[in-house]
Design a protein around this motif. Sequence first.
Motif, PDB file in Angstrom:
ATOM      1  N   SER A 223      92.443  68.906 121.233  1.00  0.00           N
ATOM      2  CA  SER A 223      93.210  68.128 120.249  1.00  0.00           C
ATOM      3  C   SER A 223      92.648  66.708 120.109  1.00  0.00           C
ATOM      4  N   ILE A 224      92.062  66.191 121.194  1.00  0.00           N
ATOM      5  CA  ILE A 224      91.473  64.849 121.137  1.00  0.00           C
ATOM      6  C   ILE A 224      90.252  64.827 120.223  1.00  0.00           C
ATOM      7  N   ILE A 225      89.336  65.781 120.432  1.00  0.00           N
ATOM      8  CA  ILE A 225      88.107  65.761 119.614  1.00  0.00           C
ATOM      9  C   ILE A 225      88.381  66.166 118.168  1.00  0.00           C
ATOM     10  N   SER A 226      89.506  66.826 117.922  1.00  0.00           N
ATOM     11  CA  SER A 226      89.828  67.192 116.541  1.00  0.00           C
ATOM     12  C   SER A 226      90.129  65.954 115.696  1.00  0.00           C
ATOM     13  N   GLN A 227      90.429  64.829 116.366  1.00  0.00           N
ATOM     14  CA  GLN A 227      90.712  63.577 115.663  1.00  0.00           C
ATOM     15  C   GLN A 227      89.469  62.706 115.499  1.00  0.00           C
ATOM     16  N   LEU A 228      88.363  63.160 116.092  1.00  0.00           N
ATOM     17  CA  LEU A 228      87.144  62.350 116.062  1.00  0.00           C
ATOM     18  C   LEU A 228      86.121  62.927 115.092  1.00  0.00           C
ATOM     19  N   ASP A 229      85.238  62.062 114.652  1.00  0.00           N
ATOM     20  CA  ASP A 229      84.136  62.468 113.783  1.00  0.00           C
ATOM     21  C   ASP A 229      83.092  63.190 114.651  1.00  0.00           C
ATOM     22  N   PRO A 230      82.828  64.473 114.416  1.00  0.00           N
ATOM     23  CA  PRO A 230      81.871  65.213 115.254  1.00  0.00           C
ATOM     24  C   PRO A 230      80.460  64.653 115.185  1.00  0.00           C
ATOM     25  N   GLU A 231      80.158  63.878 114.145  1.00  0.00           N
ATOM     26  CA  GLU A 231      78.823  63.286 114.009  1.00  0.00           C
ATOM     27  C   GLU A 231      78.718  61.961 114.749  1.00  0.00           C
ATOM     28  N   LYS A 232      79.843  61.449 115.228  1.00  0.00           N
ATOM     29  CA  LYS A 232      79.891  60.138 115.873  1.00  0.00           C
ATOM     30  C   LYS A 232      80.176  60.348 117.358  1.00  0.00           C
ATOM     31  N   LYS A 233      79.126  60.439 118.153  1.00  0.00           N
ATOM     32  CA  LYS A 233      79.278  60.734 119.569  1.00  0.00           C
ATOM     33  C   LYS A 233      79.577  59.470 120.353  1.00  0.00           C
ATOM     34  N   GLY A 234      80.171  59.660 121.545  1.00  0.00           N
ATOM     35  CA  GLY A 234      80.496  58.518 122.384  1.00  0.00           C
ATOM     36  C   GLY A 234      81.214  58.957 123.644  1.00  0.00           C
ATOM     37  N   ILE A 235      81.933  58.005 124.245  1.00  0.00           N
ATOM     38  CA  ILE A 235      82.618  58.252 125.518  1.00  0.00           C
ATOM     39  C   ILE A 235      84.122  58.346 125.298  1.00  0.00           C
ATOM     40  N   ILE A 236      84.704  59.405 125.810  1.00  0.00           N
ATOM     41  CA  ILE A 236      86.162  59.554 125.793  1.00  0.00           C
ATOM     42  C   ILE A 236      86.662  59.176 127.182  1.00  0.00           C
ATOM     43  N   ASP A 237      87.443  58.100 127.245  1.00  0.00           N
ATOM     44  CA  ASP A 237      87.939  57.592 128.521  1.00  0.00           C
ATOM     45  C   ASP A 237      89.342  58.145 128.764  1.00  0.00           C
ATOM     46  N   LEU A 238      89.471  58.961 129.816  1.00  0.00           N
ATOM     47  CA  LEU A 238      90.767  59.556 130.152  1.00  0.00           C
ATOM     48  C   LEU A 238      91.331  59.002 131.458  1.00  0.00           C
TER      49      LEU A 238
END
Length: 263
Positions: A223-238
């Motif tokens: 559900s987190i990555i569904s809100q992100l642009d798949p072409e815009k990579k980076g760090i997800i801080d949990l």
Amino acid sequence: MEKSKVVSLEDRIPKLKEQRKKKANRRLIFLLLLFFSLIVLIIYFQSPLSHIKQIKVSGNSIYDKEEIIQISGVTEKTNIWKVDEEGIEGKLKELPEIKSSTVKVQLPGTLNIQVDELKRIAYIAKEKHYLPVMENGSILKDEKVADIPANAPILNGFSEGDILDMMIEELESLPEEVLNSISEIHHSPKKTDSNHITLYMNDGFEVSATLRSFSEKMAHYPSIISQLDPEKKGIIDLEVGSYFKAYETKGAEEVEKENEGEG
């Protein structure tokens, strides 16, 4: 009166003899049937008729059928009445990737072997090889895999002990969809958190997390990555909350976790 009794007894003697003869004949017939039955059983046990005709193996994926049959020690020349079911189960239990097994004889000539294999939950990188880590936390040091595994995450910086046990426990709690999306997990302790880990995902994202809340927060990864642009990579801080920071930017944006109650 007495004469009448004597005659009556004499009349009965032939009948008693006849009854004894019939009883003796029946006994002889019984003994003959028993004798021939024993002969038939002896012939049966000594003939291929009493041998195992078919061996069925189920539940196996790591070990192939031929390997399990070979370890069982059973062949098509084995007498079905001499199969040691508990003995075979004991042999299979000694295999490092077998959790349990059930061996049952099915008349007239089938042996059923059902195995329950331990799941390979991850792999530990060791020099140029990868060692399977089982769901019970054990590391199969003799099962070296040369190619990069594709069916489980690769663990870097872990060794046998509490941290690895905690990591395995957390991985076991993950939904299969999330577990399959992890490529690598690095134990990257910080001064403030000895349980810190860094994940590299198959979709190109990086995740910063702590083992204390890893499975609970990673369950929301889809559900987190569904809100992100798949072409815009980076760090997800949990580590604290859920934040995303793209590689090419300095700022971080908070990501809401959908279906907070699910997992």
